[in-house]
Design a protein around this motif. Structure first.
Motif, short mmCIF file in Angstrom:
data_model
loop_
_atom_site.label_atom_id
_atom_site.label_comp_id
_atom_site.label_asym_id
_atom_site.label_seq_id
_atom_site.Cartn_x
_atom_site.Cartn_y
_atom_site.Cartn_z
N LYS A 6 137.13 -45.15 42.46
CA LYS A 6 137.77 -44.93 43.58
C LYS A 6 136.73 -45.69 44.66
O LYS A 6 135.59 -45.26 44.85
N HIS A 8 135.71 -46.25 48.74
CA HIS A 8 136.37 -45.66 49.85
C HIS A 8 135.87 -46.83 51.08
O HIS A 8 134.75 -47.47 50.65
N THR A 9 136.47 -47.07 52.03
CA THR A 9 136.20 -47.94 52.94
C THR A 9 136.48 -47.22 54.53
O THR A 9 136.87 -46.40 54.52
N HIS A 11 137.45 -46.33 57.96
CA HIS A 11 138.78 -46.43 58.59
C HIS A 11 139.08 -47.05 59.70
O HIS A 11 140.07 -47.33 60.04
N LYS A 16 132.85 -51.43 53.28
CA LYS A 16 132.40 -50.45 52.05
C LYS A 16 130.88 -50.00 52.39
O LYS A 16 130.47 -49.22 51.12
N TYR A 31 131.40 -39.17 56.02
CA TYR A 31 130.56 -40.26 55.78
C TYR A 31 130.18 -41.09 57.19
O TYR A 31 130.79 -40.74 58.10
N LEU A 42 135.78 -38.56 54.19
CA LEU A 42 136.48 -39.37 53.05
C LEU A 42 137.84 -38.97 52.53
O LEU A 42 138.69 -39.74 52.35
N GLU A 43 137.95 -37.74 52.20
CA GLU A 43 139.37 -37.21 51.64
C GLU A 43 139.53 -35.85 52.23
O GLU A 43 139.22 -34.87 51.74
#
Length: 244
Positions: A6, A8-9, A11, A16, A31, A42-43
């Motif tokens: 996965k 992540h970028t 928002h 990246k 992050y 992140l999540e």
């Protein structure tokens, strides 16, 4: 074996180039974007519905501090602050929360100013309130110093339906400099003519901890000070107003 990767970028800029930045109060990995400098999660482990957000905001308006909400609901202060700002931006003008004025009667207003502070007690911020005696609604407010300039802001914000109202205040000189003499009635506290607005000051302090005189739950900036006041005034006029 199937291995899923996965990526992540950010928002904001969708870069990246992210680095870890510790965990928040909920335990979520945070992050920092090296491209635009933004911070984020992140999540997120919890996705709150609009009903849950409104419930938490109402809990905040029942004397709980931001740190108290963080401990009891698992919401970090930054998230709660963002929710409060978003909610305040969606509010209509305060005038839309008021009941219609009976044209056959002359409205009666009670005006008073409430002492508060931002960050340090030396930085005083006075909250000026105009209260309708008949409906107990807050029809206008202003934040600033205790001068006639702030009183003028309050007077200009009073809806047109109340511009010819009888106005009762204390003997503070700013009122006499702004309110027309034919409408203004300065009185002492012993008369009871300003009892409703003075009682309302206690209502505000009972609901919002940042307006208590001796407290650790104080405002850090004037923006949040006025924002939380605005949210409470709308809720008071629509939900908390005692039945007459």
């Amino acid at each position: 074996m199937i291995v899923e990767t996965k990526v992540h970028t950010c928002h904001k800029c969708h870069s990246k180039e992210l680095v870890k930045n510790g965990r928040n109060a909920c335990g979520n990995q945070q992050y920092h974007c090296k491209t635009c400098g933004a911070y984020g999660v992140l999540e997120p482990q919890v996705c709150y519905t609009e009903e849950a957000k409104d419930l938490i905001i109402k809990a905040y308006q029942e004397r709980s501090s931001m740190r108290g909400i963080e401990r009891s609901h698992g919401i970090c202060r930054q998230t709660l602050r963002a929710w409060l700002k978003e909610k305040a931006e969606q509010l209509p003008p305060l005038e839309t929360t008021l009941a219609p004025v009976d044209p056959a009667q002359t409205p009666v207003l009670e005006l008073d100013e409430l002492w508060s502070f931002v960050f340090i007690k030396g930085n005083k911020v006075w909250v000026w309130i105009a209260l309708s005696r008949e409906t107990r609604e807050v029809i206008a407010y202003a934040c600033g110093d205790r001068s006639k300039d702030t009183c003028r802001i309050l007077w200009d914000r009073i809806p047109s339906a109340y511009k010819k109202a009888l106005v009762f205040t204390d003997y503070w000189e700013a009122y006499q400099a702004v309110i027309p003499d034919e409408q203004h009635h300065p009185v002492g506290k012993e008369t009871g003519e300003t009892a409703h607005v003075e009682r309302w000051n206690n209502t505000l302090r009972q609901h919002l901890a940042r307006f208590v005189r001796k407290t650790l739950s104080f405002s850090k900036c004037i923006i949040m000070h006025e924002l939380c006041l605005k949210l409470f005034l709308h809720r008071y006029n629509t939900d908390l107003l005692p039945a007459s």
